[in-house]
Design an enzyme around this catalytic site. Structure first.
Site, PDB file in Angstrom:
ATOM      1  N   TYR A 157       1.244  -0.799  -0.128  1.00  0.00           N
ATOM      2  CA  TYR A 157       0.141  -0.432   0.723  1.00  0.00           C
ATOM      3  C   TYR A 157       1.172   0.913  -0.027  1.00  0.00           C
ATOM      4  CZ  TYR A 157      -4.582  -2.242   0.339  1.00  0.00           C
ATOM      5  OH  TYR A 157      -6.086  -2.277  -0.160  1.00  0.00           O
ATOM      6  N   ASP A 210      -5.689  -7.763   3.294  1.00  0.00           N
ATOM      7  CA  ASP A 210      -7.166  -7.245   2.943  1.00  0.00           C
ATOM      8  C   ASP A 210      -8.021  -8.172   2.144  1.00  0.00           C
ATOM      9  OD1 ASP A 210      -9.041  -5.191   1.662  1.00  0.00           O
ATOM     10  OD2 ASP A 210      -7.751  -5.317  -0.298  1.00  0.00           O
ATOM     11  N   ASP A 233      -2.145 -18.194  -1.308  1.00  0.00           N
ATOM     12  CA  ASP A 233      -3.162 -19.305  -2.094  1.00  0.00           C
ATOM     13  C   ASP A 233      -3.957 -20.527  -1.111  1.00  0.00           C
ATOM     14  OD1 ASP A 233      -0.119 -20.196  -1.799  1.00  0.00           O
ATOM     15  OD2 ASP A 233      -0.765 -20.659  -4.219  1.00  0.00           O
ATOM     16  N   ASP A 248     -12.407  -9.901   3.832  1.00  0.00           N
ATOM     17  CA  ASP A 248     -13.372 -10.199   2.584  1.00  0.00           C
ATOM     18  C   ASP A 248     -13.677 -11.392   2.989  1.00  0.00           C
ATOM     19  OD1 ASP A 248     -12.691  -7.321   1.815  1.00  0.00           O
ATOM     20  OD2 ASP A 248     -14.280  -7.435   0.825  1.00  0.00           O
ATOM     21  N   LYS A 268       4.038 -15.549   0.853  1.00  0.00           N
ATOM     22  CA  LYS A 268       4.015 -16.091  -0.473  1.00  0.00           C
ATOM     23  C   LYS A 268       5.556 -16.435  -1.164  1.00  0.00           C
ATOM     24  CE  LYS A 268       2.176 -17.425  -4.355  1.00  0.00           C
ATOM     25  NZ  LYS A 268       1.735 -19.069  -4.602  1.00  0.00           N
TER      26      LYS A 268
HETATM   27  C1  IPM Z   1     -10.331  -2.174   3.168  1.00  0.00           C
HETATM   28  C2  IPM Z   1     -10.697  -1.481   2.049  1.00  0.00           C
HETATM   29  C3  IPM Z   1     -10.324  -0.299   1.748  1.00  0.00           C
HETATM   30  C4  IPM Z   1      -8.084  -1.406   2.000  1.00  0.00           C
HETATM   31  C5  IPM Z   1     -10.028   0.413   0.434  1.00  0.00           C
HETATM   32  C6  IPM Z   1     -11.495   0.668   0.230  1.00  0.00           C
HETATM   33  C7  IPM Z   1      -8.910   1.489  -0.192  1.00  0.00           C
HETATM   34  O1  IPM Z   1     -10.511  -2.661   0.973  1.00  0.00           O
HETATM   35  O2  IPM Z   1     -10.267  -1.315   4.521  1.00  0.00           O
HETATM   36  O3  IPM Z   1     -10.209  -3.466   3.208  1.00  0.00           O
HETATM   37  O4  IPM Z   1      -7.723  -1.420   0.439  1.00  0.00           O
HETATM   38  O5  IPM Z   1      -7.929  -0.902   2.762  1.00  0.00           O
HETATM   39 MN    MN Z   2     -10.495  -4.222   1.707  1.00  0.00          MN
END
Ligand code: IPM
Ligand code: MN
Length: 334
Positions: A119, A226, A202, A230, A169
């Site tokens: 990032y 990140d 992976d 999800d 990785k």
């Molecule tokens: C998160 C989000 C952010 C990230 C995006 C919106 C930039 O996906 O906080 O997980 O990738 O950090």
């Molecule tokens: Mn995210």
């Protein structure tokens, strides 16, 4: 999300007492962009610096402005305030359906290195718009950055089920993740009570679906954290359930609390978004501010509301944001 969270924080303040929250709100994101042509004022860091904590709803409206513009201040904030420890707990709840076949409860925390890695704003594009366009984006992984997030994760594992899985990785990324592997190997003997494991990213995505109940603390780089957070939202039922904090453990800067999810433009304005992730982020904020009882009261209220069938469409229900918020408020007790 923010209104729902404030309502629950107020309820906790009333029920538990002994503290007083005061708020200032900022319309950063699209509302600010519409008025001023930028998503946040230039001095946004200076404006936030004096606060004890920062709470973020969700920003982003990609149909109107590309996300890499809207989200730039959020990423700057994480880096400028050295909010390097991002923790993203994910668990299953009685009463909330999830897509996996197994009924074993899931209770894990993704720890995301939040200050460097993939990032870092470092790179460039040449020959823009031509067939020879070239983009270079450099990730930066420092020994100091890796060591401090691993130590944070080991310490967190000590307070939980004492298992730490590091995501790597190193079989293909021969520099950055080989360094991660090496730092892990150096630190592990200093934490004899912790069972340490590592998985390539992976394989980790596979194992988190196959045997998620076996994970406790899962630590990875900024991008890996990140992505996995999800996934852990998905396997526990909905990303609408998962809170997060972006901590500066040394408390030199205000820490930032926000749901893992984004602005969900597909349902924006309908009043049906699940406020749980945001409310639980509010509880994490109270915990960080030292109001442990109030934080616990909120976590319990969320559990009770969910068990009682309060559910938005993302978890198979018909209730709206306001109804869920009311259900949680009703359950907040000393
Ligand atoms: C998160 C989000 C952010 C990230 C995006 C919106 C930039 O996906 O906080 O997980 O990738 O950090
Ligand atoms: Mn995210």
């Amino acid at each position: 999300m923010v209104d729902a969270t404030v309502a629950v924080l107020e309820a906790a303040q009333k029920a538990i007492g002994g503290f007083q929250l005061s708020y200032e709100s900022f319309d950063w994101g699209m509302p600010h962009y519409d008025k001023h042509g930028k998503v946040a004022p230039d001095n946004f860091l200076e404006l936030l610096r004096p606060f004890d904590a920062i709470f973020l709803g969700a920003v982003g409206w990609p149909a109107r402005l590309p996300d890499h513009i809207t989200l730039t201040p959020l990423i700057k904030l994480r880096q400028a305030f050295d909010l390097y420890a991002c923790t993203r707990p994910a668990r299953t709840y009685p009463g909330v359906p999830h897509p996996l076949r197994s009924d074993q409860p899931i209770d894990l925390v993704v720890v995301r290195e939040n200050s460097e890695g993939e990032y870092i704003d470092n790179g460039g594009i040449v020959s823009t718009g031509t067939p020879h366009e070239v983009a270079v984006q450099t990730a930066v992984h420092t020994r100091r950055g890796i060591e401090r997030i691993l130590r944070f994760s080991f310490d967190l594992a000590k307070t939980r089920r004492k298992k730490l899985t590091m995501i790597t990785k190193s079989n293909a990324q021969r520099y950055a993740y080989v360094l991660w592997d090496r730092v892990l190997a150096e630190l592990a003997p200093q934490y004899p009570g912790i069972a340490v494991d590592k998985l390539h990213i992976d394989a980790a995505t596979l194992e988190l679906v196959r045997r998620p109940h076996t994970f406790d603390v899962v630590v990875g780089s900024n991008l890996f954290g990140d992505i996995l957070s999800d996934l852990t939202g998905g396997i526990t039922g909905s990303l609408g359930l998962n809170p997060s904090c972006n901590l500066n453990p040394e408390r030199k800067f205000p820490s930032l609390f926000e749901p893992v999810h984004g602005s969900a433009p597909d349902i924006a304005g309908k009043g049906i978004a699940n406020p749980t992730a945001s409310i639980l982020s509010g509880a994490m904020m109270l915990d960080w501010l030292g109001e442990k009882k109030a934080a616990t009261a909120i976590n319990k209220a969320v559990e009770a509301a969910l068990a009682g069938g309060a559910s938005t469409p993302d978890i198979g229900g018909k209730a709206n944001t306001k109804q869920i918020t009311e259900a949680v408020v009703k359950h907040v007790k000393a």
